[in-house]
Design an enzyme around this catalytic site. Structure first.
Site, PDB file in Angstrom:
ATOM      1  N   ALA A 230       4.451   3.877   6.554  1.00 34.00           N
ATOM      2  CA  ALA A 230       3.147   4.391   6.100  1.00 34.00           C
ATOM      3  C   ALA A 230       2.033   4.152   7.108  1.00 34.00           C
ATOM      4  O   ALA A 230       1.039   4.882   7.117  1.00 34.00           O
ATOM      5  CB  ALA A 230       2.773   3.775   4.755  1.00 34.00           C
TER       6      ALA A 230
ATOM      7  N   SER B 113       2.639  -2.553   4.219  1.00 38.07           N
ATOM      8  CA  SER B 113       2.664  -1.099   4.075  1.00 38.07           C
ATOM      9  C   SER B 113       3.969  -0.658   3.446  1.00 38.07           C
ATOM     10  O   SER B 113       5.001  -1.332   3.557  1.00 38.07           O
ATOM     11  CB  SER B 113       2.527  -0.432   5.445  1.00 38.07           C
ATOM     12  OG  SER B 113       3.749  -0.569   6.182  1.00 38.07           O
ATOM     13  N   ASP B 114       3.939   0.493   2.774  1.00 42.09           N
ATOM     14  CA  ASP B 114       5.199   1.161   2.463  1.00 42.09           C
ATOM     15  C   ASP B 114       5.836   1.536   3.793  1.00 42.09           C
ATOM     16  O   ASP B 114       5.146   1.668   4.819  1.00 42.09           O
ATOM     17  CB  ASP B 114       4.969   2.391   1.584  1.00 42.09           C
ATOM     18  CG  ASP B 114       6.194   2.749   0.767  1.00 42.09           C
ATOM     19  OD1 ASP B 114       7.303   2.303   1.115  1.00 42.09           O
ATOM     20  OD2 ASP B 114       6.044   3.492  -0.223  1.00 42.09           O
ATOM     21  N   TRP B 115       7.140   1.718   3.781  1.00 43.62           N
ATOM     22  CA  TRP B 115       7.880   1.857   5.033  1.00 43.62           C
ATOM     23  C   TRP B 115       7.460   3.130   5.787  1.00 43.62           C
ATOM     24  O   TRP B 115       7.526   4.221   5.243  1.00 43.62           O
ATOM     25  CB  TRP B 115       9.370   1.845   4.739  1.00 43.62           C
ATOM     26  CG  TRP B 115      10.005   0.481   4.847  1.00 43.62           C
ATOM     27  CD1 TRP B 115      11.150   0.177   5.524  1.00 43.62           C
ATOM     28  CD2 TRP B 115       9.550  -0.765   4.299  1.00 43.62           C
ATOM     29  NE1 TRP B 115      11.431  -1.176   5.423  1.00 43.62           N
ATOM     30  CE2 TRP B 115      10.461  -1.783   4.689  1.00 43.62           C
ATOM     31  CE3 TRP B 115       8.453  -1.136   3.538  1.00 43.62           C
ATOM     32  CZ2 TRP B 115      10.317  -3.120   4.328  1.00 43.62           C
ATOM     33  CZ3 TRP B 115       8.292  -2.476   3.174  1.00 43.62           C
ATOM     34  CH2 TRP B 115       9.217  -3.445   3.567  1.00 43.62           C
TER      35      TRP B 115
ATOM     36  N   THR C 160       0.829  -1.197   0.000  1.00 41.71           N
ATOM     37  CA  THR C 160       0.000   0.000   0.000  1.00 41.71           C
ATOM     38  C   THR C 160       0.866   1.252   0.000  1.00 41.71           C
ATOM     39  O   THR C 160       1.996   1.254   0.476  1.00 41.71           O
ATOM     40  CB  THR C 160      -0.937   0.020   1.213  1.00 41.71           C
ATOM     41  OG1 THR C 160      -0.182  -0.270   2.398  1.00 41.71           O
ATOM     42  CG2 THR C 160      -2.054  -0.983   1.055  1.00 41.71           C
TER      43      THR C 160
END
Length: 779
Positions: A225, A221-223, A188
């Protein structure tokens, strides 16, 4: 495997611990159920592994835009298999790739990391990538779900987009790789869509991805996020990275115990992680190795050649009877082979255009002009020395260049609790007398010494609000140091460092530049050298300050005086080839003044070898543009990437890329699908039966070649790419291809997919602007 039985053996604390990273790149092991660490690594052009350093080199393939320029799904699938083998060699289970966001605007900062402006082409290339990697037993995470097509204020920006556009354009590539290629993961994005941040977007994650599409993989998740506990947990995100700190952990456990988050939600997420672990061999046994060897160097070169896109050619290419070759431009001597940011890897070798061409002709080199704002890392072997508080050595690690980067994991043997400083040590044998420039790029305190004497001792501050830039694109400071030719200088950079929250964050480089006679002298030398040679090859390029993660572009101009250099060289030698080393569109006001323009994108580690083979005709430039190139930025119909009051409205709807250009009535420099080869093709016949199209084409030229047969579908609302195929033929040979158009090519979204019945024109084309044959079908 009985995942429910495994789940029953875990208490709530253990299950929740599995939903957050154990560190920067992995999920924790649970030995009692046979679960190993699950390791993730950045892609998409190579597998960096858990250390952001050159200590464990990686194959560096061309940029994703170059992959898409090949239009060759079989080639991309082979590249995926290579990446899977690289991942398994490095102990990586999941590759954080591919990037499926679209070239909505030419100003997008990560344009190079995405495939295309067209959702169908993006989906097909992305699906081949996913299939190749996962055939090798390694997971993928197509990203960034969804509408993350710009970088400005990426953590907070809200994309406002109507449902039809979201479905037909931005969700379509993800739908293809989930339903068609069976992706095992999805990442995401940071941004919000219609007011809800993507890590909490239950409608798009639980509703569309997991529900409607039946996705059974894991959503990571993106880091950094994930910024909430309950909303993200209920919104569909399965894994919050990195860890172990963050908004989950004890807070999520409390939310479950207090009834605010059902334990069944946690169980569903753990079940998805266990399924992933089984697929990648991290749960009760590794995936068997197929044993098929892959020559990474040869494949990197082949991918580069297939992606090289010949934009113009007056007949000079392929080169013949060339004795002397003027090779000009700073990027000729030091190619930019990849984009900046998380896509960076450290190849074991890089073949520059200068080195590659020197193998084929007598080469005379001139810099001409150097547009780089930052100095490149000193290209000398270095040693990183890890020091404790008393200055004692904890460990040493050799480095290929003077670039020290570790994110998440420190090298083996380094105790993060005791680490207080990192010292980079190298030597430099000066070949030129004068004032050399040294630079430090990084954030924090730095001391630079030359032969034991400090020449720089300052603290560098970070400007701006994106903390990732401290690692991805830190500020630079320079100092001039007099050096004498023939003398060797011992150089060190010392930087306070340590582990924070159990994770390492070390990022700095020692840059270097030799004394320069000045821009005017460099330009004059380039003109003189060009005039003395049979052919001039000018390599122009963007710089890391133009194309990278974390920011968008402000214009499309080549940085510095490169346009001036091209015109000056072309005036001195009309047999001038311009090689464009860029990941995304640049303005080229001199195209009619030069003999040929070859776009090499970010070409990967075999840049120079591939370039020599293509220029001298050993290989044909196989690329076709996966995105439309403007003549000028102001002509581009969609450019907005900067939020206003936090919002980026996608008001253009489905009309991005060539569809926007056609609707606007404007003519770009080069249309989507354009690309020349070294032979010619006739389109002889077309026939359609239902949604399949059969086309006969003949190679009418003097040598073997490849053609990308593109099928466009049109009705009263416009045209769009419906299918394509790559064909090969010898001189005089006719080949017949049948392209099967997907159902989506004839559907629109209106509270569900609807086939729009009626008449459609199907065009067989060399590019979107060069249709050759057409047929009408009724759906």
């Amino acid at each position: 495997m009985d995942f429910d039985e495994l789940l029953s053996r875990l208490d709530l604390s253990t299950k929740i611990r599995l939903l957050t990273g154990a560190d920067m790149w992995s999920l924790p092991p649970i030995p009692e159920i046979g679960l190993d660490r699950l390791v993730m690594s950045d892609g998409p052009i190579g597998v960096r592994g858990e250390q952001w350093s050159s200590a464990d080199p990686s194959i560096a393939l061309p940029s994703p835009t170059a992959l898409a320029a090949s239009w060759d799904v079989d080639l991309v699938r082979r590249a995926g298999r290579l990446l899977a083998r690289e991942a398994r060699r490095k102990g990586v289970h999941v590759l954080l790739a591919p990037t499926l966001n679209l070239h909505r605007s030419p100003l997008g900062g990560r344009h190079f990391e995405c495939f295309s402006e067209d959702p169908y082409l993006t989906g097909e290339i992305g699906a081949a990538y996913v299939e190749g990697v996962q055939e090798g037993g390694v997971g993928t995470t197509p990203k960034h779900y969804v509408a993350n097509d710009f970088e400005t204020d990426r953590f907070t920006a809200n994309v406002v987009v109507d449902d039809r556009t979201l479905r037909e354009v931005y969700l379509r590539p993800f739908e293809r790789v989930v339903l068609g290629a069976g992706a095992w993961g999805v990442m995401t994005a940071y941004n919000s869509v219609n007011g809800t941040t993507m890590t909490e977007h239950a409608d798009l994650v639980n509703g569309v991805l997991k529900g409607e599409w039946g996705f059974d993989g894991f959503v990571v998740s993106d880091w950094t996020a994930v910024r909430s506990t309950e909303a993200a947990a209920m919104g569909g995100t399965d894994v919050a990275m990195p860890g172990p700190s963050g908004p989950w952990g004890e807070r999520l456990e409390a939310a479950v115990r207090e009834g605010r988050v059902p334990e069944s939600v946690v169980d569903d997420r753990v079940r998805r992680i266990l399924r992933l672990a089984e697929r990648v061999g991290a749960l009760r046994g590794p995936v068997p190795d197929d044993g098929a060897p892959v020559d990474g160097v040869a494949l990197a070169r082949e991918v580069a050649e297939r992606g090289f896109t010949l934009l113009t050619n007056d007949g000079l290419l392929p080169l013949r009877d060339v004795r002397t070759l003027a090779v000009i431009g700073s990027a000729a001597g030091e190619a930019r082979v990849m984009g900046g940011g998380s896509a960076q890897v450290f190849p074991g070798r890089i073949v520059s255009p200068l080195a590659g061409l020197a193998e084929r002709a007598e080469v005379r080199y001139a810099v001409g002009t150097d547009p780089r704002i930052r100095l490149s890392p000193l290209a000398r072997p270095a040693t990183a020395v890890f020091l404790d508080e008393a200055g004692g050595v904890l460990a040493e690690q050799p480095l290929a260049t003077a670039e020290a980067r570790w994110l998440g994991r420190l090298p083996p043997g380094v105790d993060g609790d005791r680490l207080k400083a990192v010292r980079l040590r190298t030597s430099y044998p000066a070949e030129v007398s004068g004032d050399h420039q040294l630079s430090v790029a990084g954030v924090g305190a730095f001391t630079v010494t030359v032969n034991g004497t400090a020449v720089f001792d300052e603290t560098v501050e970070l400007a701006g609000g994106d903390p990732a830039m401290a690692f991805l694109s830190p500020p630079e400071r320079r100092v001039r140091v007099p050096m004498t030719a023939g003398e060797t200088y011992e150089l060190t950079v010392t930087h306070p460092a340590g582990a924070f929250g159990g994770m390492a964050f070390v990022s700095f480089t020692l840059g270097h530049a030799v004394p320069s006679p000045g821009e005017e002298e460099l330009m004059a030398e380039a003109v003189r050298v060009a005039g003395e040679c049979d052919v001039a090859v000018v390599v122009v390029a963007t710089t890391p300050e133009v194309e990278s993660e974390g920011f968008d572009r402000t214009d499309l101009a080549l940085p510095g005086r490169q346009d001036e250099l091209v015109r000056a060289v072309a005036a001195a030698n009309p047999r001038t080839v311009v090689v464009v080393n860029a990941g995304s569109p640049v303005e080229m006001p001199w195209t009619e003044e030069v003999a040929a323009v070859l776009l090499t994108w970010f070409p990967g580690q075999e840049a120079g070898t591939a370039l020599a083979r293509v220029l001298f005709g050993d290989a044909e430039p196989g690329g076709r543009l996966p995105t439309t190139w403007p003549r000028r930025l102001e002509d581009a119909p969609v450019t907005n990437v900067t939020p206003v009051d936090g919002v980026v409205p996608y008001d253009e709807g489905a009309f991005i890329g060539y569809r926007a250009w056609e609707r606007s009535g404007r003519t770009p420099a080069f249309w989507f699908g354009h690309g020349l080869g070294y032979t010619t093709w006739s389109y002889d016949s077309i026939a359609a039966e239902g949604t399949s199209v059969t086309v006969a084409v003949t190679n009418t030229g003097p040598r073997p070649g490849r053609e990308v047969v593109q099928i466009y579908v049109s009705d009263d609302s416009g045209r769009w790419l419906g299918g394509f195929d790559v064909v090969e033929a010898d001189p005089g040979e006719t080949v017949i291809t049948t392209v099967f158009l997907p159902e989506r090519a004839f559907q629109t979204w209106s509270d569900g997919w609807r086939t729009a019945e009626g008449e459609y024109t199907l065009q067989a084309a060399h590019s979107v602007a060069d249709p050759r044959l057409s047929v009408t079908v009724k759906i």
